[in-house]
Design an enzyme around this catalytic site. Structure first.
Site, PDB file in Angstrom:
ATOM      1  N   SER A 141       5.628   0.015  11.976  1.00 13.73           N
ATOM      2  CA  SER A 141       4.158  -0.014  11.929  1.00 13.73           C
ATOM      3  C   SER A 141       3.659   0.670  13.192  1.00 13.73           C
ATOM      4  O   SER A 141       4.427   0.860  14.145  1.00 13.73           O
ATOM      5  CB  SER A 141       3.699  -1.476  11.920  1.00 13.73           C
ATOM      6  OG  SER A 141       2.316  -1.574  12.173  1.00 13.73           O
ATOM      7  N   TYR A 154       4.544 -10.270  14.591  1.00 15.13           N
ATOM      8  CA  TYR A 154       4.590  -8.997  13.852  1.00 15.13           C
ATOM      9  C   TYR A 154       5.067  -7.868  14.778  1.00 15.13           C
ATOM     10  O   TYR A 154       5.917  -7.062  14.413  1.00 15.13           O
ATOM     11  CB  TYR A 154       3.196  -8.699  13.290  1.00 15.13           C
ATOM     12  CG  TYR A 154       3.151  -7.603  12.253  1.00 15.13           C
ATOM     13  CD1 TYR A 154       3.510  -7.851  10.932  1.00 15.13           C
ATOM     14  CD2 TYR A 154       2.734  -6.319  12.586  1.00 15.13           C
ATOM     15  CE1 TYR A 154       3.457  -6.845   9.978  1.00 15.13           C
ATOM     16  CE2 TYR A 154       2.683  -5.305  11.635  1.00 15.13           C
ATOM     17  CZ  TYR A 154       3.037  -5.569  10.330  1.00 15.13           C
ATOM     18  OH  TYR A 154       2.986  -4.574   9.381  1.00 15.13           O
TER      19      TYR A 154
HETATM   20  N1  NAD Z   1      -0.744  -2.239   4.994  1.00 11.65           N
HETATM   21  C1  NAD Z   1      -0.703  -1.834   6.228  1.00 11.65           C
HETATM   22  O1  NAD Z   1      -1.750  -1.583   6.850  1.00 11.65           O
HETATM   23  C2  NAD Z   1       0.603  -1.646   6.933  1.00 11.65           C
HETATM   24  C3  NAD Z   1       0.601  -1.014   8.188  1.00 11.65           C
HETATM   25  C4  NAD Z   1       1.815  -0.842   8.860  1.00 11.65           C
HETATM   26  C5  NAD Z   1       2.998  -1.289   8.290  1.00 11.65           C
HETATM   27  N2  NAD Z   1       2.985  -1.901   7.069  1.00 11.65           N
HETATM   28  C6  NAD Z   1       4.244  -2.356   6.525  1.00 11.65           C
HETATM   29  O2  NAD Z   1       4.439  -1.782   5.247  1.00 11.65           O
HETATM   30  C7  NAD Z   1       5.301  -2.618   4.480  1.00 11.65           C
HETATM   31  C8  NAD Z   1       4.706  -2.849   3.099  1.00 11.65           C
HETATM   32  O3  NAD Z   1       3.530  -3.629   3.232  1.00 11.65           O
HETATM   33  P1  NAD Z   1       2.252  -3.472   2.288  1.00 11.65           P
HETATM   34  O4  NAD Z   1       1.125  -3.132   3.171  1.00 11.65           O
HETATM   35  O5  NAD Z   1       2.544  -2.612   1.132  1.00 11.65           O
HETATM   36  O6  NAD Z   1       2.049  -5.011   1.872  1.00 11.65           O
HETATM   37  P2  NAD Z   1       1.978  -5.738   0.448  1.00 11.65           P
HETATM   38  O7  NAD Z   1       1.692  -7.172   0.768  1.00 11.65           O
HETATM   39  O8  NAD Z   1       1.063  -5.032  -0.470  1.00 11.65           O
HETATM   40  O9  NAD Z   1       3.472  -5.587  -0.093  1.00 11.65           O
HETATM   41  C9  NAD Z   1       4.550  -6.234   0.513  1.00 11.65           C
HETATM   42  C10 NAD Z   1       5.570  -6.612  -0.557  1.00 11.65           C
HETATM   43  O10 NAD Z   1       6.665  -7.284   0.100  1.00 11.65           O
HETATM   44  C11 NAD Z   1       7.055  -8.354  -0.724  1.00 11.65           C
HETATM   45  N3  NAD Z   1       7.756  -9.397   0.029  1.00 11.65           N
HETATM   46  C12 NAD Z   1       7.221 -10.323   0.866  1.00 11.65           C
HETATM   47  N4  NAD Z   1       8.190 -11.145   1.313  1.00 11.65           N
HETATM   48  C13 NAD Z   1       9.354 -10.725   0.741  1.00 11.65           C
HETATM   49  C14 NAD Z   1      10.687 -11.172   0.803  1.00 11.65           C
HETATM   50  N5  NAD Z   1      11.041 -12.240   1.534  1.00 11.65           N
HETATM   51  N6  NAD Z   1      11.630 -10.494   0.102  1.00 11.65           N
HETATM   52  C15 NAD Z   1      11.291  -9.434  -0.664  1.00 11.65           C
HETATM   53  N7  NAD Z   1      10.032  -8.975  -0.781  1.00 11.65           N
HETATM   54  C16 NAD Z   1       9.074  -9.619  -0.085  1.00 11.65           C
HETATM   55  C17 NAD Z   1       5.763  -8.881  -1.336  1.00 11.65           C
HETATM   56  O11 NAD Z   1       6.012  -9.657  -2.508  1.00 11.65           O
HETATM   57  C18 NAD Z   1       5.019  -7.589  -1.599  1.00 11.65           C
HETATM   58  O12 NAD Z   1       5.284  -7.101  -2.904  1.00 11.65           O
HETATM   59  C19 NAD Z   1       5.492  -3.901   5.299  1.00 11.65           C
HETATM   60  O13 NAD Z   1       6.711  -3.848   5.989  1.00 11.65           O
HETATM   61  C20 NAD Z   1       4.336  -3.850   6.278  1.00 11.65           C
HETATM   62  O14 NAD Z   1       4.608  -4.576   7.453  1.00 11.65           O
HETATM   63  C21 NAD Z   1       1.810  -2.093   6.381  1.00 11.65           C
END
Ligand code: NAD
Length: 270
Positions: A141, A154
């Site tokens: 991130s 985080y």
């Molecule tokens: N959205 C943002 O702004 C952002 C920014 C930087 C990094 N990220 C990272 O991107 C990645 C994806 O996040 P997103 O934004 O798409 O979120 P999201 O909540 O839309 O999707 C995350 C997915 O991970 C799954 N998940 C949660 N716990 C789990 C587990 N124990 N085992 C398997 N699956 C699990 C959830 O069911 C969900 O489908 C994450 O690692 C997040 O930290 C997101």
């Protein structure tokens, strides 16, 4: 030659957000997609939106035994194929400052966002090295580059993912295994709504913080983010920054390593 076409593209957290968009776009690009998550209904929705080769597996990335069984199954089934492992599954925690955050919540987050990445990499890397092919893509991130307040757990996980990946990049440089670290800025996904509120803030104040965060920070669509990530994978980029906000914070952290925290303290009133 396309890196994606005919590769086995394993993506965790594919039931929502960035993971879903990656799965759909990778399948469209000719990859053989293995979409995994704990959320079966969400995975079914991903599969129904995708065209091309895609299959689903229920996998909890915080469960060490499930990971070993999953990796065994995939390695046996696709022994000679080139594997691309995208460690994407992740959660957020809105629990306030470090002092307000319980160690139980801190550990819960590390188990998914950091240990999930380490364990899946451990489960697949030896096979990749033996085959002398493969690509591991670890989603960190911009909070893995800049220490944002109220994100101690985080940030610990995401800086950890960056450090872990940086070491692998050195150790595997003379092999044919590629390592990419991805640093997205704010992406419009369910991450805030799906987050844990923490024991201390499980109330209206916490819910309001999530709404404010969503509106102010989560701007880029997951589809646009996935397209940037897949382009980076195709180009074998070691580091993929996603979004203008990520690029800006990355520059700030590099230009003002000694002082950027003072600016953040002012903005966030610490
Ligand atoms: N959205 C943002 O702004 C952002 C920014 C930087 C990094 N990220 C990272 O991107 C990645 C994806 O996040 P997103 O934004 O798409 O979120 P999201 O909540 O839309 O999707 C995350 C997915 O991970 C799954 N998940 C949660 N716990 C789990 C587990 N124990 N085992 C398997 N699956 C699990 C959830 O069911 C969900 O489908 C994450 O690692 C997040 O930290 C997101």
């Amino acid at each position: 030659m396309s890196q994606l076409k005919d590769s086995v593209f394993i993506v965790t957290g594919a039931a929502s957000g960035i993971g879903r968009a990656l799965a759909i776009q990778a399948a469209a690009a000719g990859a053989n997609v293995i979409a995994t998550d704990i959320n079966e209904a969400g995975l079914n929705e991903t599969l129904s939106q995708a065209q091309g080769r895609i299959e689903k597996y229920l996998l909890d990335v915080s469960d060490a035994e499930q990971i070993i069984n999953f990796a065994d199954t995939i390695i046996k089934k696709y022994f000679h194929e080139r594997l691309i492992l995208v460690n994407n599954a992740g959660v957020a925690l809105f629990s306030g400052s470090f002092l307000e955050t319980s160690l139980t919540d801190f550990e819960w987050l590390l188990n998914i966002n950091l240990w999930g990445v380490v364990r899946l990499t451990k489960a697949f890397l030896r096979h990749m090295v033996k085959q002398n092919q493969g690509h591991i893509v670890n989603i960190s991130s911009i909070f893995g580059i800049v220490g944002m307040p109220n994100n101690s757990a985080y940030a610990t996980a995401k800086f950890g993912v960056k450090g872990f990946s940086d070491v692998l990049k050195v150790e595997l440089l003379r092999t044919n295994i590629k390592i990419s670290t991805v640093h997205p800025g704010g992406i419009r996904t369910g991450i805030a709504r799906n987050s844990r509120l923490g024991h201390t803030k499980n109330n209206a104040e916490g819910k309001k913080a999530i709404e404010t965060f969503e509106k102010a920070v989560l701007k880029l669509s997951p589809e646009a983010a996935a397209a940037i990530i897949l382009k980076g994978i195709e180009q074998n980029k070691a580091r993929i920054l996603v979004g203008k906000d990520a690029r800006t914070f990355d520059i700030i952290a590099r230009l003002f390593p000694n002082n950027y925290h003072k600016v953040l303290a002012k903005i966030f009133k610490f």
